[in-house]
Design an enzyme around this catalytic site. Structure first.
Site, PDB file in Angstrom:
ATOM      1  N   ARG A   1      -5.063 -15.925   1.289  1.00  0.00           N
ATOM      2  CA  ARG A   1      -3.685 -16.434   1.298  1.00  0.00           C
ATOM      3  C   ARG A   1      -4.064 -17.898   1.911  1.00  0.00           C
ATOM      4  O   ARG A   1      -4.347 -18.369   3.055  1.00  0.00           O
ATOM      5  CB  ARG A   1      -2.835 -15.868   2.384  1.00  0.00           C
TER       6      ARG A   1
ATOM      7  N   TYR B   1      -2.105   1.527   7.707  1.00  0.00           N
ATOM      8  CA  TYR B   1      -3.152   0.803   7.047  1.00  0.00           C
ATOM      9  C   TYR B   1      -4.464   1.421   7.827  1.00  0.00           C
ATOM     10  O   TYR B   1      -4.559   1.942   8.892  1.00  0.00           O
ATOM     11  CB  TYR B   1      -3.364  -0.662   7.605  1.00  0.00           C
TER      12      TYR B   1
ATOM     13  N   THR C   1       6.599  -4.499   6.766  1.00  0.00           N
ATOM     14  CA  THR C   1       6.038  -5.699   6.850  1.00  0.00           C
ATOM     15  C   THR C   1       5.484  -6.150   8.343  1.00  0.00           C
ATOM     16  O   THR C   1       6.127  -5.513   9.202  1.00  0.00           O
ATOM     17  CB  THR C   1       7.220  -6.947   6.647  1.00  0.00           C
TER      18      THR C   1
ATOM     19  N   TYR D   1       3.510 -18.205   6.311  1.00  0.00           N
ATOM     20  CA  TYR D   1       2.962 -16.745   6.694  1.00  0.00           C
ATOM     21  C   TYR D   1       3.951 -15.778   6.003  1.00  0.00           C
ATOM     22  O   TYR D   1       3.372 -14.853   4.996  1.00  0.00           O
ATOM     23  CB  TYR D   1       2.793 -16.324   8.201  1.00  0.00           C
TER      24      TYR D   1
ATOM     25  N   LYS E   1       1.291   3.824  -1.677  1.00  0.00           N
ATOM     26  CA  LYS E   1       1.827   2.604  -1.893  1.00  0.00           C
ATOM     27  C   LYS E   1       0.554   1.660  -2.486  1.00  0.00           C
ATOM     28  O   LYS E   1      -0.589   1.817  -1.781  1.00  0.00           O
ATOM     29  CB  LYS E   1       2.502   2.097  -0.770  1.00  0.00           C
TER      30      LYS E   1
ATOM     31  N   SER F   1       8.233  -5.870  -4.815  1.00  0.00           N
ATOM     32  CA  SER F   1       7.663  -7.024  -5.233  1.00  0.00           C
ATOM     33  C   SER F   1       8.633  -7.559  -5.943  1.00  0.00           C
ATOM     34  O   SER F   1       8.669  -7.571  -7.021  1.00  0.00           O
ATOM     35  CB  SER F   1       6.244  -6.865  -5.760  1.00  0.00           C
TER      36      SER F   1
ATOM     37  N   GLN G   1       4.173   3.181   7.832  1.00  0.00           N
ATOM     38  CA  GLN G   1       3.205   2.701   6.778  1.00  0.00           C
ATOM     39  C   GLN G   1       1.761   2.764   7.408  1.00  0.00           C
ATOM     40  O   GLN G   1       1.765   2.047   8.494  1.00  0.00           O
ATOM     41  CB  GLN G   1       3.622   1.548   6.262  1.00  0.00           C
TER      42      GLN G   1
ATOM     43  N   THR H   1      -0.976   2.882   2.449  1.00  0.00           N
ATOM     44  CA  THR H   1      -1.071   1.303   1.592  1.00  0.00           C
ATOM     45  C   THR H   1      -2.763   1.399   1.310  1.00  0.00           C
ATOM     46  O   THR H   1      -3.457   1.564   1.949  1.00  0.00           O
ATOM     47  CB  THR H   1      -0.703   0.223   2.378  1.00  0.00           C
TER      48      THR H   1
ATOM     49  N   HIS I   1       1.881  -5.677  -3.497  1.00  0.00           N
ATOM     50  CA  HIS I   1       1.843  -6.362  -2.062  1.00  0.00           C
ATOM     51  C   HIS I   1       2.596  -7.414  -2.131  1.00  0.00           C
ATOM     52  O   HIS I   1       2.245  -8.578  -1.517  1.00  0.00           O
ATOM     53  CB  HIS I   1       0.371  -6.575  -1.843  1.00  0.00           C
TER      54      HIS I   1
ATOM     55  N   SER J   1       5.402  -0.820   9.911  1.00  0.00           N
ATOM     56  CA  SER J   1       4.106  -1.188   9.460  1.00  0.00           C
ATOM     57  C   SER J   1       3.228  -0.769  10.612  1.00  0.00           C
ATOM     58  O   SER J   1       3.483  -0.870  11.848  1.00  0.00           O
ATOM     59  CB  SER J   1       4.090  -2.853   9.056  1.00  0.00           C
TER      60      SER J   1
ATOM     61  N   ARG K   1      14.990  -9.864  -5.496  1.00  0.00           N
ATOM     62  CA  ARG K   1      15.715 -10.877  -4.623  1.00  0.00           C
ATOM     63  C   ARG K   1      16.921 -10.611  -4.721  1.00  0.00           C
ATOM     64  O   ARG K   1      18.024 -11.359  -4.117  1.00  0.00           O
ATOM     65  CB  ARG K   1      15.165 -12.277  -5.270  1.00  0.00           C
TER      66      ARG K   1
END
Length: 374
Positions: A164, A130, A79, A25, A249, A303, A128, A155, A273, A107, A306
């Site tokens: 997914r 939704y 997240t 996930y 976003k 996105s 954030q 978002t 995303h 989130s 790293r």
């Protein structure tokens, strides 16, 4: 494993601690996951063109965003379901951001409520949004305002949920469905299972309210579908509803960013995303320079980030700051708050080290002249 020395090391520690369903996930992307790989490929395809004979004995990685100081050009990205990675994961992340001196974005799909995070952590808190249901969204906006959140982030790239395939194969969902396979996987990961038994199965805390018995809201929440009808007119109404900073976003087009600026939006976040929605989407880094040239407001990006070198490349390409998501989740899932702190320190060190190596004394001095794209 010896002490982790990069984000990938924390990823491996997280993989070892988490059941496969939970790790997938966190880790997975949409469909074939080519978008996940592409996000990394575009960063790695840009090389540095270092300057030499520059005084780099003193270096500064701090910056400002909307007039506020940041100790590094970083934010912790929004997240969902962080509580399934580590007990009270949202609060752990928010406190780490406060210690590090950067904003934390909560989130809508968090396991700690808007109010609980505000009570438990200081610092610069963003929310954030939704839009699952219009009335519910308006109430969440008011709750964030009342709780003292400084910034609202809408978002826009989840009109429908991405496919997914890891989650589909594993049967992952909310609430978690227990099968013999998932129970066996839990037995094989006892540290995670003990934490879950001790603290209980996390719930979507922002959706637990007096509205729970409203049949219309229940239907929207059970389907886990966003309001796909939300449009530019609705964004204008949200702009009127929220009196503080408002960011949008999920953009990947210059003309969309220009339209946001024209209607009084304070900033945009270029994002696909993290490769979790549309598998064939362009990487945000690819459209960053053209967006920076087209608008005057702050442009942020997420996105595929790293390493500190990725942050330097993004800022040199025009980003005001970057959002890190999976990287801090790896630290959270591996070692909790200690892991998040360590990941942020890794970014700090790598940003500073990269500045020194390319002959740049300050984040504020970065521009495209330090980059070479074949």
């Amino acid at each position: 494993m010896a002490s982790p020395v990069n984000v990938d090391d924390f990823r491996e520690l997280a993989r070892q601690r988490l059941p496969r369903m939970v790790f997938d996930y966190m880790e997975g992307g949409a469909e074939s996951e080519s978008g996940l790989r592409h996000n990394r490929d575009v960063f790695e395809g840009v090389r540095f063109a270092p300057r030499r004979l520059v005084d780099i004995s003193r270096r500064a990685i701090d910056t400002t965003l909307f007039g506020k100081p940041l100790r590094a050009p970083l934010l912790i990205a929004p997240t969902g379901l962080n509580g399934i990675l580590w007990p009270h994961g949202d609060i752990v992340l928010a406190r780490a951001a406060e210690r590090f001196g950067i904003p934390f974005i909560l989130s809508t799909a968090s396991n700690a409520s808007i109010e609980d995070v505000a009570r438990a952590a200081g610092g610069d808190l963003w929310f954030q949004l939704y839009v699952v249901h219009r009335r519910l969204a308006e109430r969440m906006v008011k709750r964030a305002l009342d709780a003292g959140y400084s910034t609202l982030v809408l978002t826009t790239d989840v009109g429908v949920n991405g496919k997914r395939e890891r989650d589909l194969r594993n049967g992952f969902g909310v609430p978690v469905r227990y099968t013999p396979r998932t129970l066996l996987d839990g037995v094989r990961h006892p540290r995670w299972s003990v934490d879950l038994l001790r603290h209980g199965v996390p719930q979507l805390a922002n959706f637990v309210s007096s509205d729970a018995n409203d049949p219309e809201l229940q239907a929207a929440l059970m389907s886990r579908q966003m309001d796909a009808s939300f449009s530019w007119d609705d964004l204008a109404r949200l702009r009127d509803l929220w009196p503080h900073r408002l960011l949008v976003k999920g953009l990947s087009r210059v003309d969309d960013a220009q339209r946001c600026e024209a209607m009084g939006i304070d900033g945009v976040i270029l994002s696909n995303h993290g490769g979790r929605q549309l598998d064939g989407a362009i990487a945000p880094f690819e459209v960053l320079p053209s967006t920076r040239r087209a608008v005057k407001m702050p442009v942020l990006i997420d996105s595929g980030i790293r390493r500190g070198a990725d942050v330097v490349k993004a800022v040199a390409s025009g980003a005001s700051a970057v959002l890190i998501g999976r990287a801090t989740l790896y630290g959270l899932a591996a070692l909790g708050g200690q892991g998040v702190d360590a990941v942020l320190e890794l970014f700090r060190d790598e940003i500073d080290r990269t500045l020194a190596q390319i002959g740049c004394a300050s984040v504020a001095e970065l521009d495209a002249s330090y980059l070479w794209a074949s």
